[in-house]
Design a protein around this motif. Structure first.
Motif, mmCIF file in Angstrom:
data_model
loop_
_atom_site.group_PDB
_atom_site.id
_atom_site.type_symbol
_atom_site.label_atom_id
_atom_site.label_comp_id
_atom_site.label_asym_id
_atom_site.label_seq_id
_atom_site.Cartn_x
_atom_site.Cartn_y
_atom_site.Cartn_z
ATOM 1 N N GLY A 131 0.820 -1.212 0.000
ATOM 2 C CA GLY A 131 0.000 0.000 0.000
ATOM 3 C C GLY A 131 0.852 1.260 0.000
ATOM 4 N N THR A 132 1.979 1.211 0.700
ATOM 5 C CA THR A 132 2.893 2.367 0.740
ATOM 6 C C THR A 132 3.518 2.606 -0.633
ATOM 7 N N ILE A 133 3.927 1.544 -1.292
ATOM 8 C CA ILE A 133 4.471 1.669 -2.651
ATOM 9 C C ILE A 133 3.398 2.240 -3.584
ATOM 10 N N MET A 134 2.182 1.759 -3.432
ATOM 11 C CA MET A 134 1.088 2.242 -4.273
ATOM 12 C C MET A 134 0.804 3.721 -4.007
ATOM 13 N N LEU A 135 0.848 4.133 -2.738
ATOM 14 C CA LEU A 135 0.649 5.542 -2.400
ATOM 15 C C LEU A 135 1.746 6.399 -3.026
ATOM 16 N N PHE A 136 2.986 5.933 -2.956
ATOM 17 C CA PHE A 136 4.105 6.628 -3.597
ATOM 18 C C PHE A 136 3.840 6.786 -5.089
ATOM 19 N N ASN A 137 3.408 5.710 -5.723
ATOM 20 C CA ASN A 137 3.134 5.768 -7.162
ATOM 21 C C ASN A 137 2.062 6.798 -7.487
ATOM 22 N N VAL A 138 1.027 6.876 -6.651
ATOM 23 C CA VAL A 138 -0.056 7.832 -6.895
ATOM 24 C C VAL A 138 0.463 9.264 -6.841
ATOM 25 N N TRP A 139 1.163 9.601 -5.762
ATOM 26 C CA TRP A 139 1.541 11.001 -5.526
ATOM 27 C C TRP A 139 2.827 11.424 -6.221
ATOM 28 N N VAL A 140 3.747 10.487 -6.483
ATOM 29 C CA VAL A 140 5.049 10.852 -7.051
ATOM 30 C C VAL A 140 5.138 10.550 -8.544
ATOM 31 N N LEU A 141 4.428 9.541 -9.010
ATOM 32 C CA LEU A 141 4.518 9.173 -10.427
ATOM 33 C C LEU A 141 3.238 9.470 -11.214
ATOM 34 N N ILE A 142 2.102 9.036 -10.704
ATOM 35 C CA ILE A 142 0.863 9.179 -11.476
ATOM 36 C C ILE A 142 0.405 10.633 -11.527
ATOM 37 N N TRP A 143 0.190 11.265 -10.381
ATOM 38 C CA TRP A 143 -0.385 12.607 -10.347
ATOM 39 C C TRP A 143 0.480 13.649 -11.055
ATOM 40 N N PRO A 144 1.780 13.760 -10.767
ATOM 41 C CA PRO A 144 2.573 14.783 -11.476
ATOM 42 C C PRO A 144 2.600 14.566 -12.994
ATOM 43 N N ASN A 145 2.627 13.309 -13.421
ATOM 44 C CA ASN A 145 2.658 13.033 -14.856
ATOM 45 C C ASN A 145 1.293 13.238 -15.504
ATOM 46 N N GLN A 146 0.222 12.934 -14.788
ATOM 47 C CA GLN A 146 -1.109 13.184 -15.336
ATOM 48 C C GLN A 146 -1.356 14.681 -15.509
#
Length: 197
Positions: A131-146
């Motif tokens: 879940g922590t890795i997934m949270l990182f992906n949301v805020w650090v990879l998905i959101w800034p790139n979206q």
């Protein structure tokens, strides 16, 4: 007023119904704050994972179809109106899911044991790390790139293309991780005699 005309009114009525059910159930002990924390964790977790699946199974394919449809409304119909709102709920549901899960682990006194994968909390700890890795992906990879893909921040065409790939792969990684994460979260209730809940 019909509460079904508003998602917020519908949610409030759902909460009231849940409270009525709790009040009516013949239980010698009322739910504890920890049980309410877990309930909240599940509710926001359903929103997070539901939106994750929506993005991967509905929006991404629909966006591709919209781009290929020369007579349709075009990809802006999704990118301008749907995606920003869905991403808003997605990222905050992710954060609230993680925080409420951490709070529940803390209330049971196993926060450190879970993240250190100690014997008594290893299964739920694996789920917490996923879940922590997934949270990182949301805020650090998905959101800034979206934000680049959707034109919310300025980016060149090349930057947008790269951002689209990074966001897609981070989202697909989260979809992949969601399955073992959910297994660990539910299995923790009965694995090796279960956790104290």
């Amino acid at each position: 007023m019909n509460p079904l005309k508003s998602p917020w009114a519908t949610t409030v009525v759902g909460i009231v119904l849940a409270l009525i059910i709790v009040a009516v159930i013949d239980s010698p002990v009322p739910p504890s704050t920890t049980e309410w924390t877990i309930w909240f964790h599940v509710v926001v977790g359903v929103m997070w994972i539901g939106l994750l699946y929506y993005f991967n199974f509905v929006q991404v394919p629909a966006q591709a179809e919209a781009m290929a449809d020369k007579d349709g409304p075009g990809p802006a119909a999704i990118g301008k109106y749907v995606a920003p709102k869905a991403l808003l709920y997605f990222r905050w549901a992710a954060l609230l899911t993680w925080l409420s899960g951490a709070a529940a682990l803390g209330k049971y006194g196993i926060f450190a044991d879970a993240f250190l994968l100690k014997q008594n909390a290893a299964v739920i700890g694996i789920g917490a790390w996923l879940g922590t890795i997934m949270l990182f992906n949301v805020w650090v990879l998905i959101w800034p790139n979206q934000k680049k893909v959707l034109g919310m921040v300025q980016a060149s065409d090349a930057e947008k293309a790269k951002a689209k790939t990074v966001a897609l792969y981070a989202s697909r990684t989260n979809t992949l991780l969601s399955l073992p994460m959910l297994l660990c979260m539910t299995a923790s209730h009965y694995h090796n005699g279960g956790l104290p809940f």
